[in-house]
Each structure stands twice: as C-alpha cells, then as structure tokens.
Motif scaffolding. Sequence first.
Motif, mmCIF file in Angstrom:
data_model
loop_
_atom_site.group_PDB
_atom_site.id
_atom_site.type_symbol
_atom_site.label_atom_id
_atom_site.label_comp_id
_atom_site.label_asym_id
_atom_site.label_seq_id
_atom_site.Cartn_x
_atom_site.Cartn_y
_atom_site.Cartn_z
ATOM 1 N N ILE A 94 0.852 -1.196 0.000
ATOM 2 C CA ILE A 94 0.000 0.000 0.000
ATOM 3 C C ILE A 94 0.885 1.242 0.000
ATOM 4 O O ILE A 94 0.691 2.175 -0.778
ATOM 5 N N LEU A 95 1.869 1.252 0.889
ATOM 6 C CA LEU A 95 2.747 2.416 1.008
ATOM 7 C C LEU A 95 3.548 2.663 -0.267
ATOM 8 O O LEU A 95 3.872 3.815 -0.575
ATOM 9 N N LEU A 96 3.832 1.612 -1.022
ATOM 10 C CA LEU A 96 4.536 1.788 -2.298
ATOM 11 C C LEU A 96 3.679 2.530 -3.320
ATOM 12 O O LEU A 96 4.207 3.152 -4.235
ATOM 13 N N GLN A 97 2.347 2.467 -3.180
ATOM 14 C CA GLN A 97 1.456 3.169 -4.107
ATOM 15 C C GLN A 97 1.231 4.626 -3.715
ATOM 16 O O GLN A 97 0.689 5.390 -4.490
ATOM 17 N N LEU A 98 1.641 4.987 -2.517
ATOM 18 C CA LEU A 98 1.378 6.331 -2.005
ATOM 19 C C LEU A 98 2.660 7.164 -1.997
ATOM 20 O O LEU A 98 3.756 6.609 -1.920
ATOM 21 N N PRO A 99 2.525 8.492 -2.037
ATOM 22 C CA PRO A 99 3.709 9.347 -1.957
ATOM 23 C C PRO A 99 4.453 9.149 -0.632
ATOM 24 O O PRO A 99 3.871 8.679 0.349
ATOM 25 N N PRO A 100 5.728 9.511 -0.582
ATOM 26 C CA PRO A 100 6.493 9.388 0.661
ATOM 27 C C PRO A 100 5.821 10.142 1.805
ATOM 28 O O PRO A 100 5.200 11.182 1.605
ATOM 29 N N GLY A 101 5.951 9.597 3.001
ATOM 30 C CA GLY A 101 5.419 10.246 4.186
ATOM 31 C C GLY A 101 4.185 9.591 4.766
ATOM 32 O O GLY A 101 3.778 9.902 5.886
ATOM 33 N N TYR A 102 3.568 8.667 4.042
ATOM 34 C CA TYR A 102 2.354 8.020 4.536
ATOM 35 C C TYR A 102 2.627 6.976 5.620
ATOM 36 O O TYR A 102 1.730 6.628 6.376
ATOM 37 N N GLY A 103 3.831 6.477 5.696
ATOM 38 C CA GLY A 103 4.146 5.448 6.686
ATOM 39 C C GLY A 103 3.768 5.866 8.087
ATOM 40 O O GLY A 103 3.188 5.091 8.846
ATOM 41 N N LEU A 104 4.075 7.102 8.433
ATOM 42 C CA LEU A 104 3.749 7.586 9.773
ATOM 43 C C LEU A 104 2.243 7.660 9.992
ATOM 44 O O LEU A 104 1.766 7.429 11.098
ATOM 45 N N LEU A 105 1.481 7.978 8.938
ATOM 46 C CA LEU A 105 0.018 8.011 9.073
ATOM 47 C C LEU A 105 -0.541 6.614 9.350
ATOM 48 O O LEU A 105 -1.573 6.461 9.995
ATOM 49 N N PHE A 106 0.155 5.580 8.855
ATOM 50 C CA PHE A 106 -0.246 4.202 9.087
ATOM 51 C C PHE A 106 0.360 3.636 10.373
ATOM 52 O O PHE A 106 0.201 2.454 10.669
ATOM 53 N N GLY A 107 1.076 4.487 11.106
ATOM 54 C CA GLY A 107 1.708 4.035 12.336
ATOM 55 C C GLY A 107 2.937 3.187 12.086
ATOM 56 O O GLY A 107 3.343 2.396 12.922
ATOM 57 N N ARG A 108 3.521 3.366 10.912
ATOM 58 C CA ARG A 108 4.709 2.596 10.540
ATOM 59 C C ARG A 108 5.854 3.565 10.278
ATOM 60 O O ARG A 108 5.646 4.634 9.689
ATOM 61 N N PRO A 109 7.072 3.204 10.679
ATOM 62 C CA PRO A 109 8.201 4.084 10.399
ATOM 63 C C PRO A 109 8.468 4.149 8.903
ATOM 64 O O PRO A 109 8.168 3.215 8.168
ATOM 65 N N GLU A 110 8.982 5.280 8.477
ATOM 66 C CA GLU A 110 9.351 5.425 7.072
ATOM 67 C C GLU A 110 10.642 4.661 6.809
ATOM 68 O O GLU A 110 11.582 4.735 7.591
ATOM 69 N N HIS A 111 10.657 3.932 5.709
ATOM 70 C CA HIS A 111 11.871 3.222 5.314
ATOM 71 C C HIS A 111 12.616 4.076 4.300
ATOM 72 O O HIS A 111 12.018 4.623 3.384
ATOM 73 N N THR A 112 13.914 4.184 4.491
ATOM 74 C CA THR A 112 14.708 4.976 3.552
ATOM 75 C C THR A 112 15.455 4.087 2.611
ATOM 76 O O THR A 112 15.644 2.918 2.853
#
Length: 129
Positions: free
Chosen positions: A111-129
């Motif tokens: 899901i996060l791969l389909q969304l622009p960067p920064g959504y991980g935190l909205l899903f309660g997940r850390p952003e992967h770099t």
Amino acid sequence: MRWESFLDHVRERGEYPTPQEAERAARTVLALLGAHLVGEVRAELAARLPETFALVLLNPLRATEPLPPERFLRAAAAWIEGATEQTAAWDVGAVLSVTADAAGEDLTRRILLQLPPGYGLLFGRPEHT
C-alpha cells in the motif's frame, strides 16, 4: 476483521466517545484512501476489511493525482465536520493504523509503495529509507 472489532479498535485508538464518531472517521479516511489505491492492492485491502468499510474503500471515486500526506490530512479535515488539520491527523492516524493491522505487514508495505512518501507515519509505521 469483523465490523465490531475494527470499529472498537478505531474507537480506542482515536479515543472517540461514541461508536458513531469512530465510524464517521473510518468512512471518511477509507474513502480518501480508496481514491488513491489501485488494482490488486486495493482489492486485497478491501478483502481484509469489514464489508461495509470494504465498499467505502472500493467506491469508484478516483483521485486525479496522489495527494502528499499533508494534503491528504487537509482533505480529511474538509470532509470531517468540525475537524481541524490537527484533529484530522488524529482521525487519519487512528483509522490507518487499524487498517494497517488488518492488512498485515506485507500488504501495508505494498500500500505504502502506491502512495507518496510520508504516509508510513500516518499508518503508524516508520518510514523506510
């Protein structure tokens, strides 16, 4: 995930005083999310949600462009009666973190791969770099 369980988790995380407020937040956030997801990922997520929320996610509305997280929060604030960007961030976080739990790690990653960067935190997940 069953309707009651999903809604109870949203209500708990969002600290909503009533189930109706939790449901309103869930419907709004999932409708906005559904406008940004496509294909198999969207269908798989819908299959893991309670039927009513799956139908909201699968609503035929389409975003013309993927919204960055800040604009997603503003859109949620505009759709949730009486919300500010700060309260919308709370609503979005509550709903999307429960959605991520229902989806599981692999689907949430897709899901996060389909969304622009920064959504991980909205899903309660850390952003992967």
